[in-house]
Design an enzyme around this catalytic site. Structure first.
Site, PDB file in Angstrom:
ATOM      1  N   ASP A  60     -11.221   2.745   3.995  1.00  0.00           N
ATOM      2  CA  ASP A  60     -11.571   1.318   3.929  1.00  0.00           C
ATOM      3  C   ASP A  60     -13.066   1.140   3.691  1.00  0.00           C
ATOM      4  O   ASP A  60     -13.511   0.059   3.277  1.00  0.00           O
ATOM      5  CB  ASP A  60     -11.240   0.630   5.260  1.00  0.00           C
ATOM      6  N   GLN A 109      -4.796  -1.515   9.624  1.00  0.00           N
ATOM      7  CA  GLN A 109      -4.719  -2.859   9.040  1.00  0.00           C
ATOM      8  C   GLN A 109      -5.342  -3.893   9.975  1.00  0.00           C
ATOM      9  O   GLN A 109      -5.051  -3.929  11.168  1.00  0.00           O
ATOM     10  CB  GLN A 109      -3.240  -3.201   8.739  1.00  0.00           C
ATOM     11  N   LYS A 139       0.831  -1.203   0.000  1.00  0.00           N
ATOM     12  CA  LYS A 139       0.000   0.000   0.000  1.00  0.00           C
ATOM     13  C   LYS A 139       0.868   1.256   0.000  1.00  0.00           C
ATOM     14  O   LYS A 139       0.598   2.216  -0.713  1.00  0.00           O
ATOM     15  CB  LYS A 139      -0.929  -0.009   1.231  1.00  0.00           C
TER      16      LYS A 139
END
Ligand code: GUN
Length: 290
Positions: free
Chosen positions: A120, A97, A53
């Site tokens: 997200d 995460q 990422k």
């Protein structure tokens, strides 16, 4: 192989190229899009995802910041870090995460993120907006699946989409998103029996379970579009999906490979959501006359 391969890696690369122009435009407005990635502990898979990422951000010119916290970090401390990121102007997107260690409630953490920075798309505000078909951040994997179908001109409206898996990250939001695109949607899960009775009806089959070999040629309809979200290591340490690729590709109409299918699309949609967050901020500033 008779199926056409949906090359997520190439589609994502093309998308990243167009993103560079959007980044330049933002920079000319004095805004550098910024993403904060929070990693708790040292799970090797999570570390590898996070590294990817950060690398993607660098490629398109997005500023990124990695905040690493020890596995033993108390929930309160993580929530405090999120509060700081929520109010920092140069951070447009926040990603924590997952999975998180046991002492931390994932839901508490997700709900602590400012919904305007929830790249997200996991915050209940964004999920609720998706459910009512409003503009929102859409979770990256489902959003990436839709993008790859669009890239190869597969229409969704009126199709029967069968989603195998009901996770918060993929299965559930994918089901909602396909419904928003006017598919007829069936959701299957571990208690669905016999699974193949359902999967064989799919025009578009999305498999997101995390079990290698779950779906084979006998489980799909001839000509179906097969989207494999699985990421599993086989006995030889090789990355494989949930679908037995070779035999299924001889029967399907379209198929995604693993690696090089959904994975790169998930990553690129995180960049997309981060750019969207930064562009929204610029738009709001213009609307305020600043
Ligand atoms: N862990 C596995 N996939 C994801 C994802 O899409 N977002 C976050 N935050 N964690 C993950």
């Amino acid at each position: 192989m008779t199926a056409r391969l949906i090359d997520g890696k190439a589609i994502a690369a093309a998308k990243r190229l167009t993103m560079k122009t959007r980044v330049s435009r933002l920079k000319s407005e004095g805004v550098v899009p910024g993403l904060a990635v929070v990693l708790v502990g040292a799970n090797p898979a999570s570390m590898s995802y996070v590294k990817g990422k950060i690398r993607d951000c660098k490629e398109v010119g997005i500023y990124s910041e990695l905040i690493r916290l020890p596995e033993s970090v108390p929930e309160k401390e993580l929530l405090e870090k999120i509060n700081v990121l929520n109010v920092r102007d140069e951070i447009h997107g926040i990603l924590v995460q997952l999975p998180l260690p046991d002492q931390i409630s994932e839901q508490k953490v997700i709900q602590a993120i400012n919904p305007d920075k929830d790249v997200d798309g996991f915050h209940p505000v964004n999920l609720g907006k998706m459910m009512t078909n409003q503009e929102c951040f859409v979770p990256c994997t489902p959003a990436g699946i839709i993008e790859m179908l669009k890239a190869v001109n597969i229409s969704i409206a009126g199709k029967h989409a069968v989603i195998v898996g009901r996770s918060h990250i993929v299965g559930k939001p994918a089901s909602q998103l396909f419904l928003n695109y006017n598919a007829t949607v069936t959701i299957c899960h571990s208690k669905t029996t016999p699974l193949s009775d359902y999967t064989r009806q799919a025009d578009i089959l999305v498999v997101a379970v995390g079990r290698a070999g779950l779906i084979g040629a006998e489980d799909v309809k001839t000509g179906a579009v097969v989207i494999d979200v699985g990421m599993n290591r086989n006995g030889k340490g090789k990355l494989v999906g949930d679908v037995v690729f070779k035999e299924t590709s001889e029967k399907a109409g379209f198929i995604t490979p693993v690696p090089g299918g959904v994975g790169p699309m998930t990553r690129v949609m995180l960049l997309e959501n981060t750019l969207k967050a930064a562009e929204r901020k610029v738009r709001d500033r213009h609307d305020d006359g600043k």
